[in-house]
Design a protein around this motif. Structure first.
Motif, PDB file in Angstrom:
ATOM      1  N   SER A  29       6.903   8.091   7.750  1.00  0.00           N
ATOM      2  CA  SER A  29       8.291   8.549   7.821  1.00  0.00           C
ATOM      3  C   SER A  29       9.206   7.351   7.592  1.00  0.00           C
ATOM      4  O   SER A  29       8.816   6.203   7.827  1.00  0.00           O
ATOM      5  CB  SER A  29       8.606   9.170   9.182  1.00  0.00           C
ATOM      6  N   TYR A  30      10.423   7.634   7.127  1.00  0.00           N
ATOM      7  CA  TYR A  30      11.387   6.558   6.924  1.00  0.00           C
ATOM      8  C   TYR A  30      11.720   5.892   8.252  1.00  0.00           C
ATOM      9  O   TYR A  30      11.901   4.673   8.313  1.00  0.00           O
ATOM     10  CB  TYR A  30      12.656   7.103   6.252  1.00  0.00           C
ATOM     11  N   GLN A  31      11.800   6.683   9.293  1.00  0.00           N
ATOM     12  CA  GLN A  31      12.127   6.128  10.604  1.00  0.00           C
ATOM     13  C   GLN A  31      11.076   5.115  11.038  1.00  0.00           C
ATOM     14  O   GLN A  31      11.408   4.021  11.524  1.00  0.00           O
ATOM     15  CB  GLN A  31      12.230   7.251  11.632  1.00  0.00           C
ATOM     16  N   ALA A  32       9.795   5.447  10.835  1.00  0.00           N
ATOM     17  CA  ALA A  32       8.727   4.526  11.229  1.00  0.00           C
ATOM     18  C   ALA A  32       8.747   3.269  10.370  1.00  0.00           C
ATOM     19  O   ALA A  32       8.558   2.152  10.876  1.00  0.00           O
ATOM     20  CB  ALA A  32       7.378   5.227  11.112  1.00  0.00           C
ATOM     21  N   ALA A  33       8.978   3.433   9.053  1.00  0.00           N
ATOM     22  CA  ALA A  33       9.029   2.268   8.170  1.00  0.00           C
ATOM     23  C   ALA A  33      10.207   1.362   8.533  1.00  0.00           C
ATOM     24  O   ALA A  33      10.077   0.131   8.577  1.00  0.00           O
ATOM     25  CB  ALA A  33       9.128   2.723   6.715  1.00  0.00           C
ATOM     26  N   GLU A  34      11.355   1.966   8.809  1.00  0.00           N
ATOM     27  CA  GLU A  34      12.535   1.172   9.166  1.00  0.00           C
ATOM     28  C   GLU A  34      12.345   0.472  10.504  1.00  0.00           C
ATOM     29  O   GLU A  34      12.797  -0.664  10.687  1.00  0.00           O
ATOM     30  CB  GLU A  34      13.771   2.067   9.202  1.00  0.00           C
ATOM     31  N   GLU A  35      11.684   1.106  11.429  1.00  0.00           N
ATOM     32  CA  GLU A  35      11.451   0.462  12.722  1.00  0.00           C
ATOM     33  C   GLU A  35      10.592  -0.778  12.562  1.00  0.00           C
ATOM     34  O   GLU A  35      10.815  -1.795  13.223  1.00  0.00           O
ATOM     35  CB  GLU A  35      10.797   1.444  13.695  1.00  0.00           C
ATOM     36  N   GLU A  93      -1.294   6.265  -0.450  1.00  0.00           N
ATOM     37  CA  GLU A  93      -0.221   5.350  -0.078  1.00  0.00           C
ATOM     38  C   GLU A  93       0.798   6.064   0.803  1.00  0.00           C
ATOM     39  O   GLU A  93       1.244   7.165   0.479  1.00  0.00           O
ATOM     40  CB  GLU A  93       0.466   4.807  -1.327  1.00  0.00           C
ATOM     41  N   PRO A  94       1.180   5.460   1.929  1.00  0.00           N
ATOM     42  CA  PRO A  94       2.221   6.081   2.759  1.00  0.00           C
ATOM     43  C   PRO A  94       3.476   6.351   1.933  1.00  0.00           C
ATOM     44  O   PRO A  94       3.886   5.509   1.122  1.00  0.00           O
ATOM     45  CB  PRO A  94       2.471   5.030   3.839  1.00  0.00           C
ATOM     46  N   PRO A  95       4.106   7.487   2.102  1.00  0.00           N
ATOM     47  CA  PRO A  95       5.171   7.906   1.192  1.00  0.00           C
ATOM     48  C   PRO A  95       6.516   7.232   1.391  1.00  0.00           C
ATOM     49  O   PRO A  95       7.350   7.225   0.477  1.00  0.00           O
ATOM     50  CB  PRO A  95       5.289   9.409   1.462  1.00  0.00           C
ATOM     51  N   CYS A  96       6.763   6.668   2.559  1.00  0.00           N
ATOM     52  CA  CYS A  96       8.114   6.198   2.881  1.00  0.00           C
ATOM     53  C   CYS A  96       8.131   4.681   2.976  1.00  0.00           C
ATOM     54  O   CYS A  96       7.261   4.074   3.609  1.00  0.00           O
ATOM     55  CB  CYS A  96       8.598   6.808   4.184  1.00  0.00           C
ATOM     56  N   ALA A  97       9.145   4.086   2.353  1.00  0.00           N
ATOM     57  CA  ALA A  97       9.218   2.627   2.285  1.00  0.00           C
ATOM     58  C   ALA A  97      10.529   2.119   2.865  1.00  0.00           C
ATOM     59  O   ALA A  97      11.566   2.785   2.789  1.00  0.00           O
ATOM     60  CB  ALA A  97       9.081   2.156   0.841  1.00  0.00           C
ATOM     61  N   SER A  98      10.455   0.931   3.439  1.00  0.00           N
ATOM     62  CA  SER A  98      11.635   0.204   3.895  1.00  0.00           C
ATOM     63  C   SER A  98      11.508  -1.218   3.374  1.00  0.00           C
ATOM     64  O   SER A  98      10.462  -1.853   3.518  1.00  0.00           O
ATOM     65  CB  SER A  98      11.702   0.208   5.421  1.00  0.00           C
TER      66      SER A  98
END
Length: 989
Positions: free
Chosen positions: A351-357, A280-285
């Motif tokens: 990454s959090y940045q990718a999830a937030e985008e 599972e990808p580690p970063c969530a938004s």
């Protein structure tokens, strides 16, 4: 592939022809496991989480997979039907039957192999999903589907039901994540199955035997029904109803494993499973979208889903209102944007940045369209987790209407339609609910990204007219969902609830194909008969039904949240199984040790419910309050009250146990511990004037052994020493620390502080006076009555508590606060008192009672010991929260206070100390008591470095820590008093 003639499915096995005595004898002799034919076990396994009740023939808990194979062999010789059971959370009646139940969840829960490179594992069927994922976590892997019952649902159960959960949005159903299955047919064929190449198929046929017969029959089935299979299965993400015959199509690899997933134990016994795992990808938004209503939210699903979220769930205003009224996750509910229907959307990335985008891209797209939703973005992982808990609490939160107390039931709780038609379906479904009178309090929520709708409805299942209307509704609801190209079940399976409706969805020819599929494996119909095919009617075997007339006994507790009826309290459990989890919270300590269904909160609730029914097939009911089976199930209940907070429907087994013990032993001789421990406050008062003599006598080994034997106390327990002087005598003689300028406070001298550890009370006095309060103690010999409550001596408890309420009434009427040091006393004043005694003074006492930490935070938020901010700077502590504190008060205020003063305190949130008042002292409970403590508490204490303080406000917790380790735990009052004084008082020098 070659075709052969198929046989018709066999008739249902008649357990009335089974030699039950011989069956039980042979199972005991030949199976390495627990063989339970007693009435308590039968009552505990007679129901699952559905509307149905079928008393099993008996229960087998195999210690190994090989033992389970032996059990099936014995049943085969006797012609006894079988049903496999995992977590027992099935909502369609799949895991209860008049059959031999094989419970896999106690022993057969091993992870046999993990291949990180291939991302696969091999497991036994009884392992719970959370336990499996915990074992996989070091490899960075997990099993993708995650139902809301992830604490307790087993992999075997997930395979049986083809379970999904919110993460199925990303990973699909259980069938999509199964590589191979090792199966056992009723007639004894044991084999691994999975995808089958043409070459392998011909090799199997060439080898001959039963395996070849199965494969050839399945090939014939596919050939004969090819067109129906290709056209009759709706192409939607959440088609769970029926057998997965489409998995046998040649282009899908003739995959027997995936064909058997979702067969609900009606075809084969699953022995082991090879699973496909995910990273599972580690970063969530997380984004929450608010709409005017749930239909509008549903109509937005296709656009939201086009952004490929990891999870996409729907919530309606009814669910949110219910959770608000029940104070479930109140902080998380405040995070919802305006609206009356919400979509909860999670994106995951590396990454959090990718999830937030990805979140921002969705928001931009929605705001550019018509009717943009209100938006809330979350970036705090803790808040995000709380919001998912809001969604997972749906089943429990909607089980009862919070205003009327009316029960809502499963039965049509997981239909699924194409996601792009969900909004229109919900509008029509609401009209149908209105037509049948089921709309009031009906919440619509669920896995909207895949078109799956969860709901519990106010079916009347206790009158002939209500049951008839229930049947008519099922037929109409099935026709509606089929008209939308949907599935009767999108997650929970068919079982008995929807088995007879399958022709509406699939037509008669496919249903005949289902029957033939079962006959390939189970021609005699011994595997979970009456479910899915050749099904019992949806209104048969109802747990309630038109003849439902439970006993309504007079009770000692008032049960204000259950209309004053013990029968309704006993019906409160809906079987979710949170009490069967291994970690986090408190519930249920004894289950974590024994892993026996009867020692879970759910199992005990089932037996209490049976006790009130008087069913002819359940001596538990015929024996009523005198039932020994119920007594034995309750014996290992620690009365910790963890279930009151950890159970999604707030089952309060501690109260139910006290009620049962009161009636069970009424006008009868009680166990010795009920007298020695129940009357401890009175005995302590008698011993206090001669504390030195009493301590000296009990220091003599023979005298101590005799006292323990006569008192029903385990010989391995240490008897507490009486203190001299008692706390109230010291208080009367002391010189006040300073004059109070913040007002008065009443400090409650509980039995343990008063007679055994008075230095805790002295520390509290020092702290309260330093904070500017004038401290007083109540006059007279008073007690909260807890020891009498926990031993079921409720008439005495009511008298004792009544005197206390009357004595404190002048102070509480004047607005004084009562500060308590023992959390169990706090719990009595805030909860139990109101259920035992009616009246304004009892209510005032509940409202006036505070723990020390609560009081200081509320009334002296600027206080620091000696006026020194950061007085505890650099101090570290681990905190064992008393179970009653966990259940009723929480520890937030205490943690905030410690943090404000500079201390780094970590709350241990993983179980009960195991002593739990009288429980751990009673003979016969020592091993369970210590095993509870060894689950988490004692290892944590032993692992803490010498500079880390151990905090425990409960006398029981401190006692257990002292006996189980070389550390001494302190009360919060002692920690707060240390910067003020080093004087240990007259007790410890």
């Amino acid at each position: 592939m070659t075709a052969v003639e198929l046989g018709a499915p066999g008739r249902r096995a008649d357990d009335g022809q089974v030699d039950l005595a011989g069956l039980e004898r042979d199972l005991r002799q030949e199976v390495d496991g627990e063989v339970r034919f007693d009435q308590g076990a039968k009552a505990a396994y007679a129901v699952d989480s559905s509307n149905y009740r079928q008393v099993p023939i008996g229960v087998v808990v195999p210690r190994s997979v090989a033992a389970a194979v032996d059990a099936v062999g014995v049943c085969r010789r006797h012609g006894a039907p079988l049903v496999s059971r995992g977590g027992g959370t099935s909502l369609a009646g799949q895991s209860c039957n008049t059959a031999v139940v094989i419970d896999w969840s106690k022993y057969c829960r091993r992870v046999l192999e993990v291949d990180p490179a291939a991302r696969t594992c091999v497991v036994e069927p009884g392992i719970a999903l959370d336990d499996l994922n915990a074992a996989l976590a070091p490899h960075g892997l997990s099993f993708g589907p995650r139902p809301s019952t992830h604490k307790s649902c087993t992999i075997g159960g997930m395979i049986g039901n083809n379970s999904c959960g919110a993460t199925a949005q990303a990973y699909g159903k259980a069938a999509d994540n199964v590589v191979r299955l090792e199966i056992l047919t009723y007639d004894g064929e044991q084999l691994w199955v999975g995808p089958t190449t043409e070459q392998e198929y011909h090799r199997i046929l060439k080898e001959g035997g039963r395996r070849a017969e199965i494969y050839e029959a399945l090939a014939t089935l596919v050939a004969e029904h090819d067109e129906e299979i290709r056209q009759g299965f709706p192409d939607i993400p959440r088609r769970v109803s029926g057998y997965n015959l489409d998995a046998l199509l040649e282009e899908r690899g003739f995959n027997l494993a995936r064909a058997l997933v979702g067969s609900e134990g009606t075809c084969v016994t699953v022995l082991r499973a090879e699973l496909e795992l995910v990273q599972e990808p580690p970063c969530a938004s997380l984004v929450v979208l608010g709409y005017p209503d749930i239909q509008t939210a549903a109509r937005a699903v296709p656009e939201v889903a086009s952004h490929h979220p990891h999870r996409l769930e729907g919530l309606d205003e009814v669910l949110v209102d219910f959770e608000n009224r029940e104070s479930l996750h109140p902080e998380a509910l405040t995070l919802l944007p305006r609206g009356s229907g919400w979509l909860v959307v999670e994106f995951r990335d590396e990454s959090y940045q990718a999830a937030e985008e990805r979140s921002h891209a969705l928001i931009r797209a929605l705001r550019a369209g018509e009717g943009p939703p209100a938006v809330a973005e979350l970036d705090d992982p803790d808040r995000e987790e709380e919001l998912w808990l809001v969604r997972e609490a749906g089943l429990g939160a909607t089980a009862r209407h919070p205003s009327s107390g009316r029960e809502n039931w499963e039965g049509w709780e997981d239909a699924a339609v194409p996601p792009d038609r969900l909004g229109d379906y919900l509008a029509d479904f609401r009209d149908l609910l209105e037509e049948f009178g089921y709309s009031d309090g009906a919440s619509l929520y669920g896995h909207f990204g895949q078109g799956c709708v969860h709901t519990r409805l106010p079916f009347d299942l206790t009158t002939a007219e209500g049951v008839a209307r229930f049947r008519r509704f099922l037929g109409a609801a099935a026709e509606l969902v089929v008209s939308y190209g949907g599935s009767l079940s999108g997650e929970h399976g068919d079982g008995q609830a929807r088995g007879e409706l399958l022709e509406t969805m699939f037509g008669s020819r496919l249903v005949r194909a289902f029957e033939s599929f079962k006959a390939c494996f189970d021609p005699g119909n011994h595997m979970n008969p009456g479910k899915v095919v050749a099904p019992d009617r949806a209104d048969q075997h109802l747990r309630l039904g038109p003849s439902y007339t439970p006993a309504e006994p007079a009770t000692s507790f008032r049960y204000p949240h259950d209309d004053g009826r013990f029968s309704k309290a006993a019906l409160r459990c809906v079987g979710i199984g949170n009490c069967r989890g291994d970690g986090g919270g408190v519930m249920c300590p004894s289950y974590r040790v024994t892993r026996d269904e009867e020692h879970s909160t759910r199992g005990r609730a089932r037996l209490l419910w049976e006790m009130l029914q008087g069913h002819d097939d359940s001596p538990v009911g015929r024996d009523g309050w005198r039932s020994e089976a119920v007594r034995d199930a309750l014996d290992l209940c620690l009365a910790c009250k963890g279930c009151k907070s950890d159970c999604p429907v707030s089952v309060d087994m501690a109260t139910y146990k006290a009620e049962f013990l009161f009636h069970h032993y009424r006008r009868r001789l009680r166990p010795a511990a009920h007298y020695s421990m129940g009357w401890l406050p009175a005995a302590a008062r008698l011993a206090a004037p001669v504390a030195g003599v009493a301590n000296a006598a009990l220091a003599v080994p023979q005298a101590a052994r005799t006292a323990k034997r006569l008192g029903g106390i385990d010989p391995r327990r240490q008897l507490p020493r009486f203190a001299s002087p008692r706390f109230s005598r010291w208080f009367a003689r002391r010189t006040p620390h300073r004059r109070g300028d913040r007002g008065q406070v009443v400090l409650w001298p509980d039995t343990f502080t008063e007679f055994f550890q008075p230095w805790v009370g002295a520390a509290a006095v020092v702290v309260l006076e330093d904070a500017g309060f004038e401290v007083s103690l109540p006059r007279g010999e008073l007690c909260c009555g807890l020891t009498w409550i926990s031993t079921g001596q409720l008439a005495v408890a009511r008298r004792v508590l009544g005197r206390t309420v009357a004595s404190l009434a002048p102070a509480t009427r004047a607005g004084a606060t009562v500060v308590t040091l023992e959390p169990s006393c706090t719990g009595v004043f805030r909860a139990d008192a109101g259920e035992l005694l009616a009246g304004q003074d009892t209510e005032r006492l509940a409202g006036a009672t505070r723990t020390l930490g609560e009081f200081l935070q509320e009334r002296a938020p600027d206080w620091a010991p000696g006026g020194r901010e950061g007085a505890l700077e650099g101090a570290r502590a681990i905190v064992q929260q008393h179970c009653h504190q966990h259940a009723l008060m929480g520890y937030d205020q205490e943690l905030a206070l410690l943090g404000r003063l500079g201390a780094d305190a970590r709350l241990l949130d993983d179980g009960c100390c195991g002593l739990a008042g009288n429980f751990g002292f009673e003979a016969g409970h020592y091993d369970v008591s210590m095993a509870c403590a060894e689950h988490a508490l004692l290892p944590e204490v032993r692992g803490a470095d010498a500079d880390t303080a151990v905090l425990a406000d409960g006398f029981s917790c401190r006692t257990q820590i002292a006996e189980g380790t070389d550390r001494q735990a302190s009360h919060l009052a002692e920690v707060l008093a240390r910067p003020l004084t080093t004087d240990p008082g007259p007790w410890r020098g």
